[in-house]
Design an enzyme around this catalytic site. Structure first.
Site, short mmCIF file in Angstrom:
data_model
loop_
_atom_site.label_atom_id
_atom_site.label_comp_id
_atom_site.label_asym_id
_atom_site.label_seq_id
_atom_site.Cartn_x
_atom_site.Cartn_y
_atom_site.Cartn_z
N ASN A 3 -4.87 2.02 -13.59
CA ASN A 3 -3.89 1.16 -12.92
C ASN A 3 -2.51 1.79 -13.04
O ASN A 3 -2.26 2.56 -13.97
CB ASN A 3 -3.89 -0.22 -13.57
CG ASN A 3 -2.94 -1.19 -12.89
OD1 ASN A 3 -2.84 -1.24 -11.66
ND2 ASN A 3 -2.21 -1.97 -13.68
N HIS A 42 1.59 0.62 -13.29
CA HIS A 42 2.39 -0.56 -13.58
C HIS A 42 3.87 -0.17 -13.60
O HIS A 42 4.23 0.84 -14.20
CB HIS A 42 1.97 -1.15 -14.92
CG HIS A 42 2.70 -2.41 -15.27
ND1 HIS A 42 2.39 -3.62 -14.68
CD2 HIS A 42 3.75 -2.64 -16.09
CE1 HIS A 42 3.21 -4.55 -15.15
NE2 HIS A 42 4.05 -3.98 -16.00
N MET A 44 -3.76 -7.23 -7.07
CA MET A 44 -3.11 -8.31 -7.80
C MET A 44 -4.09 -9.28 -8.47
O MET A 44 -3.83 -10.48 -8.54
CB MET A 44 -2.16 -9.08 -6.86
CG MET A 44 -1.08 -8.21 -6.25
SD MET A 44 -0.12 -7.28 -7.47
CE MET A 44 0.89 -8.62 -8.09
N ARG A 45 -5.20 -8.76 -8.97
CA ARG A 45 -6.16 -9.62 -9.66
C ARG A 45 -6.61 -8.96 -10.95
O ARG A 45 -6.79 -7.75 -11.00
CB ARG A 45 -7.41 -9.83 -8.80
CG ARG A 45 -7.10 -10.65 -7.61
CD ARG A 45 -8.28 -10.95 -6.74
NE ARG A 45 -7.75 -11.71 -5.63
CZ ARG A 45 -7.54 -13.02 -5.67
NH1 ARG A 45 -7.89 -13.72 -6.72
NH2 ARG A 45 -6.99 -13.63 -4.65
N LEU A 46 -6.82 -9.81 -11.95
CA LEU A 46 -7.42 -9.31 -13.19
C LEU A 46 -8.88 -9.02 -12.92
O LEU A 46 -9.53 -9.72 -12.15
CB LEU A 46 -7.32 -10.38 -14.28
CG LEU A 46 -6.16 -10.30 -15.25
CD1 LEU A 46 -6.28 -11.43 -16.27
CD2 LEU A 46 -6.09 -8.96 -15.96
N GLY A 86 0.78 -1.24 0.00
CA GLY A 86 0.00 0.00 0.00
C GLY A 86 0.81 1.28 0.00
O GLY A 86 0.33 2.32 0.46
N SER A 87 2.02 1.24 -0.55
CA SER A 87 2.79 2.50 -0.60
C SER A 87 2.11 3.51 -1.52
O SER A 87 2.12 4.71 -1.25
CB SER A 87 4.24 2.25 -1.02
OG SER A 87 4.31 1.78 -2.34
N ASN A 88 1.49 3.03 -2.58
CA ASN A 88 0.75 3.95 -3.46
C ASN A 88 -0.52 4.46 -2.78
O ASN A 88 -0.87 5.63 -2.92
CB ASN A 88 0.41 3.26 -4.79
CG ASN A 88 1.61 3.23 -5.72
OD1 ASN A 88 2.03 4.26 -6.24
ND2 ASN A 88 2.18 2.05 -5.91
C1 GRF Z 1 3.53 -1.14 -7.37
O1 GRF Z 1 4.87 -1.25 -7.76
C2 GRF Z 1 2.65 -1.06 -8.58
O2 GRF Z 1 3.28 -0.55 -9.70
C3 GRF Z 1 2.31 -2.49 -8.85
O3 GRF Z 1 2.24 -3.09 -7.58
C4 GRF Z 1 3.05 -2.38 -6.66
C5 GRF Z 1 2.23 -2.07 -5.47
O4 GRF Z 1 2.96 -1.53 -4.42
N1 GRF Z 1 1.10 -2.59 -9.63
P1 GRF Z 1 2.21 -0.91 -3.16
O5 GRF Z 1 1.28 -1.96 -2.61
O6 GRF Z 1 1.46 0.32 -3.61
O7 GRF Z 1 3.29 -0.57 -2.18
#
Ligand code: GRF
Length: 205
Positions: A110, A112, A93-95, A14-16
């Site tokens: 999304n 990536h 992490m799911r389609l 969840g860093s994003n």
């Molecule tokens: C990120 O690197 C993003 O690009 C990818 O999954 C990772 C998620 O990281 N889709 P976080 O859970 O947001 O730390």
């Protein structure tokens, strides 16, 4: 009209999510608020982050459902109930099936960790290192039915140093993600993103 409301979908660290929550709290999200976190792994660290920031969190377990469409129908109903304008996948992490994709066409994005269309799918950073590219980066794109195939909204390049490791490149890419994703979400909140075919235009202020 109420505030522009964002739901974040995440499965892991969840860093994003944190970067988006911080940006919202600091007024750097174009006036948007994070109305909901959706997580398919109830024990994931991102759930604790939501609790710490006071953002409502909905968790579920895909194994409790026969098929993906079943839980996605519930998610769509929840997103409508919470008046969500934009769905932001951040390490989810799911389609997604057509149930989610069609309900949120043009409002589902999304992030990536590569310069798409290079290195879609899992372990993009490992794939880039293995391939030996000198430049990788980050892509924010619309979600369609494919794996990292939707129209590209924004990209940032990250150089791959000769001594780069999985850890160092991950850190460099994630640092770029943390600034890019809130910026892109602010464009949506300000209604500055236009999609025509595969071409995305960001209207300048
Ligand atoms: C990120 O690197 C993003 O690009 C990818 O999954 C990772 C998620 O990281 N889709 P976080 O859970 O947001 O730390």
């Amino acid at each position: 009209m109420g505030a522009y409301r964002v739901a974040v979908f995440a499965s892991g660290q969840g860093s994003n999510f944190q970067a988006l929550a911080d940006a919202a709290a600091e007024g750097r999200l174009g006036g948007a608020e994070i109305g909901l976190l959706v997580c398919d792994k109830p024990a994931a660290p991102v759930v604790g982050r939501a609790q710490a920031t006071g953002i409502e969190c909905y968790t579920f377990q895909p194994k409790d459902y026969a098929v993906r469409e079943d839980y996605e129908r519930e998610l769509v109903a929840l997103l409508h109930e919470k008046e969500i304008d934009l769905v932001v996948l951040a390490g989810y992490m799911r389609l997604l099936s057509s149930v989610m994709v069609e309900a949120f066409t043009g409002r589902l994005i999304n992030i990536h960790p590569s310069l798409l269309p290079a290195f879609p799918g899992k372990d993009a950073i490992g794939q880039a290192l293995q391939y030996g590219v000198k430049l990788s980066g980050v892509t924010v794109h619309f979600v369609d039915g494919g794996m990292d195939t939707g129209p590209i909204i924004a990209q940032r390049a990250v150089p791959v140093a000769e001594e780069a490791t999985q850890e160092s490149l991950t850190a460099a890419i994630q640092a770029e993600e943390r600034t890019l994703y809130p910026e892109v979400v602010s464009w949506f909140a300000e209604e500055r993103v236009k999609l025509e075919g595969r071409k995305v235009t960001v209207i300048r202020r």
